[in-house]
Write an enzyme that holds these catalytic residues in place. Structure first.
Site, PDB file in Angstrom:
ATOM      1  N   GLY A  35       0.829  -1.268  -0.027  1.00 43.11           N
ATOM      2  CA  GLY A  35      -0.121  -0.034  -0.133  1.00 43.11           C
ATOM      3  C   GLY A  35       0.822   1.195   0.063  1.00 43.11           C
ATOM      4  N   ASN A  85       1.627   2.914  -2.432  1.00 45.61           N
ATOM      5  CA  ASN A  85       1.065   3.888  -3.629  1.00 45.61           C
ATOM      6  C   ASN A  85      -0.252   4.476  -3.048  1.00 45.61           C
ATOM      7  OD1 ASN A  85       2.256   4.077  -6.537  1.00 45.61           O
ATOM      8  ND2 ASN A  85       2.366   1.857  -5.943  1.00 45.61           N
ATOM      9  N   MET A 129      -3.796  -7.212  -7.432  1.00 42.24           N
ATOM     10  CA  MET A 129      -3.205  -8.084  -8.140  1.00 42.24           C
ATOM     11  C   MET A 129      -4.030  -9.134  -8.671  1.00 42.24           C
ATOM     12  SD  MET A 129      -0.349  -6.753  -8.305  1.00 42.24           S
ATOM     13  CE  MET A 129       1.205  -7.339  -8.820  1.00 42.24           C
ATOM     14  N   ARG A 130      -5.369  -9.075  -8.621  1.00 44.65           N
ATOM     15  CA  ARG A 130      -6.475  -9.664  -9.186  1.00 44.65           C
ATOM     16  C   ARG A 130      -6.899  -9.338 -10.494  1.00 44.65           C
ATOM     17  NH1 ARG A 130      -9.324 -13.792  -6.626  1.00 44.65           N
ATOM     18  NH2 ARG A 130     -11.312 -13.482  -7.636  1.00 44.65           N
ATOM     19  N   ASN A 182      -4.966   2.369 -13.359  1.00 42.17           N
ATOM     20  CA  ASN A 182      -3.978   1.339 -12.714  1.00 42.17           C
ATOM     21  C   ASN A 182      -2.660   1.938 -12.892  1.00 42.17           C
ATOM     22  OD1 ASN A 182      -3.177  -1.236 -11.759  1.00 42.17           O
ATOM     23  ND2 ASN A 182      -2.436  -1.907 -13.614  1.00 42.17           N
ATOM     24  N   HIS A 188       1.164   0.653 -13.229  1.00 38.33           N
ATOM     25  CA  HIS A 188       2.082  -0.644 -13.504  1.00 38.33           C
ATOM     26  C   HIS A 188       3.635  -0.125 -13.531  1.00 38.33           C
ATOM     27  CE1 HIS A 188       3.172  -4.503 -15.212  1.00 38.33           C
ATOM     28  NE2 HIS A 188       3.875  -3.969 -15.679  1.00 38.33           N
TER      29      HIS A 188
END
Ligand code: GAR
Length: 206
Positions: free
Chosen positions: A11, A13, A90-91, A107, A109
């Site tokens: 967490g 971010n 991560m799902r 999102n 990445h």
């Protein structure tokens, strides 16, 4: 505008987002933090920051991916969430979820997409030996680590950088880029993406 953060892990971010809200860089209400992992430290951070709705849902308690995602959607609907921010979630999201928040799911990445997709992006870039990698914020669509790019930031890999040094640099870049990109989105600076048709290549190449 109300938003939710979905997170599966540490967490950091999420923490950067909370900091940006306090600093008024992000002018929206973080109403929900939701995790699919009971031990996610992100949940701890959310509680400490006083996020009104902090939820852990266990995927193994649902028969299908859609059922799990519907349970998340039920929470988001109840809390009147306008957009969703994935921060180390991560799902893979089902089409059901993506359709419900089309062009409203962001999102982050840890690579310069479309290079180094997947869950080991920093390691893959380091092992490949690229001299520049970076971070990407993008809209989420039905494909993994894919979707219209909102913002990117480059990270150089120096000749003496270790993997750990690179991880630190990438995270530092993420914590700056994500609040910036979320702010752009909130201010309406990123319009719903238009997919431009690329004309087919015709004729002979000489
Ligand atoms: C971040 O590096 C994020 O880019 C990555 O997970 C990490 C979560 O860190 N996400 C992905 O790889 C998504 N494909 P955090 O929990 O400390 O924010």
């Amino acid at each position: 505008m109300n938003f939710a953060v979905l997170a599966s892990g540490n967490g950091t971010n999420l923490q950067a987002i909370i900091k940006a809200i306090k600093a008024k860089q992000i002018k929206a209400s973080l109403k929900v933090v939701l995790s699919d992992k009971s031990g996610a430290f992100a949940l701890e951070r959310a509680r400490k920051a006083g996020v009104p709705c902090v939820v852990n849902l266990a995927p193994e308690q649902y028969l299908t991916r859609e059922a799990f995602d519907q349970a998340m959607l039920d929470v988001l609907k109840k809390e009147e969430i306008d957009f969703v921010v994935l921060a180390g979630y991560m799902r893979i999201l089902s089409p059901l979820f993506i359709e419900a928040y089309r062009h409203k799911i962001l999102n982050i990445h840890p690579s310069l997409l479309p290079a180094f997709k997947g869950s080991h992006a920093i390691k893959d870039a380091f092992q490949f030996g690229v001299k520049v990698t970076g971070v990407t914020v993008h809209f989420v669509d039905e494909q993994v680590d894919h979707g219209v790019i909102i913002a990117q930031s480059a990270v150089e890999i120096g000749p003496n950088d270790t993997f750990d040094m690179l991880v630190e640099k990438v995270h530092e870049a993420e914590h700056k880029l994500y609040p910036y990109a979320i702010n752009l989105f909130i201010r309406g600076k990123i319009k719903a993406p238009v997919v431009k048709a690329v004309p087919p290549v015709t004729g002979q190449h000489r």
